[in-house]
Design a protein around this motif. Structure first.
Motif, PDB file in Angstrom:
ATOM      1  N   SER A  37      24.218  25.641  22.808  1.00  0.00           N
ATOM      2  CA  SER A  37      23.420  26.171  23.912  1.00  0.00           C
ATOM      3  C   SER A  37      23.461  27.688  23.900  1.00  0.00           C
ATOM      4  O   SER A  37      24.527  28.294  23.781  1.00  0.00           O
ATOM      5  N   GLN A  42       9.635  28.544  28.318  1.00  0.00           N
ATOM      6  CA  GLN A  42       9.143  27.555  29.266  1.00  0.00           C
ATOM      7  C   GLN A  42       7.793  27.011  28.825  1.00  0.00           C
ATOM      8  O   GLN A  42       7.532  25.798  28.920  1.00  0.00           O
ATOM      9  N   THR A  93      17.183  25.178  23.197  1.00  0.00           N
ATOM     10  CA  THR A  93      16.693  24.667  24.485  1.00  0.00           C
ATOM     11  C   THR A  93      16.039  23.297  24.354  1.00  0.00           C
ATOM     12  O   THR A  93      16.184  22.443  25.241  1.00  0.00           O
ATOM     13  N   LEU A 115       8.440  24.544  26.017  1.00  0.00           N
ATOM     14  CA  LEU A 115       8.963  23.263  26.508  1.00  0.00           C
ATOM     15  C   LEU A 115       7.853  22.432  27.153  1.00  0.00           C
ATOM     16  O   LEU A 115       7.805  21.207  26.996  1.00  0.00           O
ATOM     17  N   ASN A 119      18.780  20.632  24.262  1.00  0.00           N
ATOM     18  CA  ASN A 119      19.387  20.385  25.569  1.00  0.00           C
ATOM     19  C   ASN A 119      18.457  19.621  26.501  1.00  0.00           C
ATOM     20  O   ASN A 119      18.910  18.822  27.313  1.00  0.00           O
ATOM     21  N   LYS A 120      17.137  19.841  26.383  1.00  0.00           N
ATOM     22  CA  LYS A 120      16.198  19.217  27.318  1.00  0.00           C
ATOM     23  C   LYS A 120      15.749  17.841  26.867  1.00  0.00           C
ATOM     24  O   LYS A 120      15.647  16.912  27.670  1.00  0.00           O
ATOM     25  N   PHE A 121      15.485  17.698  25.554  1.00  0.00           N
ATOM     26  CA  PHE A 121      14.867  16.460  25.094  1.00  0.00           C
ATOM     27  C   PHE A 121      15.798  15.584  24.266  1.00  0.00           C
ATOM     28  O   PHE A 121      15.389  14.515  23.819  1.00  0.00           O
ATOM     29  N   SER A 122      17.006  16.026  24.025  1.00  0.00           N
ATOM     30  CA  SER A 122      18.004  15.240  23.302  1.00  0.00           C
ATOM     31  C   SER A 122      17.411  14.707  21.998  1.00  0.00           C
ATOM     32  O   SER A 122      17.000  15.476  21.147  1.00  0.00           O
ATOM     33  N   GLN A 157       6.639  18.716  26.021  1.00  0.00           N
ATOM     34  CA  GLN A 157       6.602  17.583  26.952  1.00  0.00           C
ATOM     35  C   GLN A 157       5.241  16.915  26.921  1.00  0.00           C
ATOM     36  O   GLN A 157       5.125  15.678  26.909  1.00  0.00           O
TER      37      GLN A 157
END
Length: 565
Positions: free
Chosen positions: A169, A181, A214, A184, A217-220, A188
């Motif tokens: 991270s 952002q 990032t 991301l 961490n967000k979408f594994s 998504q």
């Protein structure tokens, strides 16, 4: 056959087959320069010559390697030749790979270009290479990278731009939060869509690192990221694809295998050299000391400082070597060969009393219909051609019905001895024994004014007969007397000079062995006397020469008077 990085994989099996079937192998190399160190002279010892070549030659690039495999067919009494010409350039695999720096010598490049060398092909299409040390370091780095990634499952990959800690991270700086952002949000939307892949906009390495961190961490394990190179290697971008843990594991294994394959490709030319070493075949070159130094240093191991260690290393890598220049300089050929340069040697060996054996090329193999001098593959072929003629002559010389092939006792006097160019009394480096240590009592080390030329030295030693001069630099040289019995008299007459200094060769090499001899005077570097008004007089080389002659005549007269008393 011409080989570049584009057809290397396709022909390597053919090269391997040729090496396996060969009776002997011939090699040649072309370089971007020859010597950037101390000048070579006629009284180097083998250790001194090795030191000079090791320090002054190895920073030049090996741009072409020639290999010609010769197979002797007994029933047809002929040789089958398979020549290969490799273009070489040490292209770095990635940022962790060695990025070679090299020297160029203008005269060498001009000469190669005049002989048709295509340097665009060298730099654009040259075969890369890695030494065993560099290869092992890169394998260790690759293993460490994948071991680290396994600790941070799922394994994200990134081609050339991601490091081993890229999945940790990272705090996003304020100025990049909007960019991250937006990225991301795009990912998504991609996950919710039916699209199979998403190509993000090109960005720099730091932003790519932020994206990897990032997104993980967000979408594994929902997506798989991979950095790719744009057209013509102009930019890098990230490609996003949908995945699960099973897919990610498979992709990670594929990526690891891809990197191993790329590393295997980067080993490149070193595979050919290892192939030659492992064959144990007789390897033949012409004036090949420099070729051997480069082959060992570039494709095997760093050269040691001591020549004895170098010999041991060469014996391990190339157990049997033969130098055709040395062979042509030894009995029974030296009485028949006046010039041992490769082209002249081939011309001489094409006439009586020599007989050229039958040499053919395989039907599907390109040969040499016209001369292509100083192309490494062609020179390797000509080296082998010269060897076959001399081997044929040796066989006839000893009343044998076939040439003296590898394994014949007739070749043993020439094996594992490398020609020493321009050394007066040590013709070769002996790779399997002690080097010759000739008597050099007739050789003197002379220092003199910078204005002196060869003629001044000839005049200085004129009373003692013909001499040979081996220049060291502008103010020193080795001088050898042709009449060796005049050496003691010459030293007595010349040891104390007006503007020069004469020392015996042994005293110069080891000042502690003078054994009570009268030491020559230590004089200024230049001979420039002063006039009565305290001003320096301008002295020319001819003035110095005449002064020396007069001074020596006076000394000779005084010496003869003492001898008659």
């Amino acid at each position: 056959m011409e080989i570049t990085r584009h057809n290397f994989k396709q022909v390597i099996d053919q090269v391997s087959e040729a090496v396996d079937e060969a009776s002997f192998l011939c090699i040649d190399g072309e370089f971007t320069g020859l010597n950037n160190g101390p000048a070579l002279h006629g009284f180097d010892t083998p250790q001194e010559r090795y030191d000079k070549l090791r320090k002054g030659s190895l920073d030049f690039l090996f741009v072409q390697f020639g290999l010609c495999a010769f197979k002797y067919e007994t029933e047809e009494s002929r040789f089958v030749a398979r020549p290969f010409n490799f273009y070489i350039f040490p292209r770095p695999l990635n940022r962790n790979a060695p990025d070679c720096r090299f020297l160029c010598q203008a005269s060498s490049l001009h000469f190669l270009a005049s002989q048709g060398m295509d340097f665009n092909k060298v730099f654009r299409d040259g075969i890369p290479y890695l030494s065993p040390v560099d290869e092992q370091q890169m394998r260790d780095t690759l293993d460490q990278k994948h071991a680290t990634q396994q600790l941070h499952s799922p394994p994200f990959t990134s081609g050339t731009s991601q490091t081993s800690d890229s999945s940790r991270s990272i705090q996003v700086p304020a100025e990049h939060k909007d960019f991250i952002q937006q990225t991301l949000t795009r990912i998504q939307s991609f996950i919710d869509s039916e699209e199979e892949s998403l190509q993000l906009e090109p960005c720099n390495a730091y932003l790519r690192k932020l994206i990897y961190s990032t997104v993980k961490n967000k979408f594994s394990s929902s997506v798989y990221l991979e950095t790719k190179v744009g057209e013509q290697n102009q930019h890098y971008f990230i490609e996003v694809s949908k995945a699960n843990e099973e897919v990610l594991k498979k992709r990670g294994e594929e990526k690891r295998q891809q990197e191993l394959d790329e590393l295997d490709d980067a080993v490149g030319m070193s595979k050919i050299i290892r192939m030659i070493c492992q064959s144990g075949k007789l390897v033949i070159g012409h004036n090949m000391l420099l070729d051997v130094l480069h082959l060992v240093h570039k494709f095997s191991y760093p050269l040691p400082q001591e020549i004895d260690e170098f010999k041991s290393l060469v014996n391990c890598l190339f157990p049997r070597l033969l130098d055709t220049k040395l062979m042509a300089s030894m009995h029974p050929f030296k009485e028949l060969v006046s010039n041992t340069t490769l082209g002249d040697l081939e011309a001489t060996l094409g006439k009586e009393p020599f007989k050229v054996p039958v040499i053919v090329f395989p039907e599907d193999f390109p040969g040499y219909e016209t001369a292509q001098e100083h192309q490494a593959g062609y020179d390797a072929y000509i080296t082998g051609r010269c060897f076959t003629i001399m081997a044929n002559y040796l066989g006839k010389f000893k009343s044998q019905s076939k040439p003296a092939l590898p394994g014949s006792a007739l070749l043993e006097p020439f094996v594992n001895k490398l020609y020493l160019m321009r050394v007066q009394d040590i013709p070769y480096v002996n790779l399997t024994g002690q080097d010759l240590k000739p008597n050099r009592d007739h050789v003197f080390h002379v220092t003199f004014p910078k204005e002196w030329k060869s003629n001044d030295l000839y005049q200085l030693f004129r009373p003692f007969g013909p001499i040979y001069i081996a220049w060291i630099d502008d103010v020193s040289a080795f001088v050898a007397l042709n009449k060796k019995d005049q050496s003691d008299l010459a030293y007595k007459m010349l040891c104390e000079g007006v503007s020069y200094r004469v020392r015996r060769y042994g005293d110069h090499k080891d000042p502690n062995t003078s054994h009570g001899r009268k030491r020559p005077l230590s004089l200024p570097e230049t001979f420039a006397p002063w006039n009565g008004e305290g001003k320096r007089l301008k002295v020319t080389s001819s003035d110095v020469g005449r002064s020396v002659i007069l001074y020596n005549i006076l000394k000779m007269i005084m010496f003869l008077k003492r001898q008659n008393q």
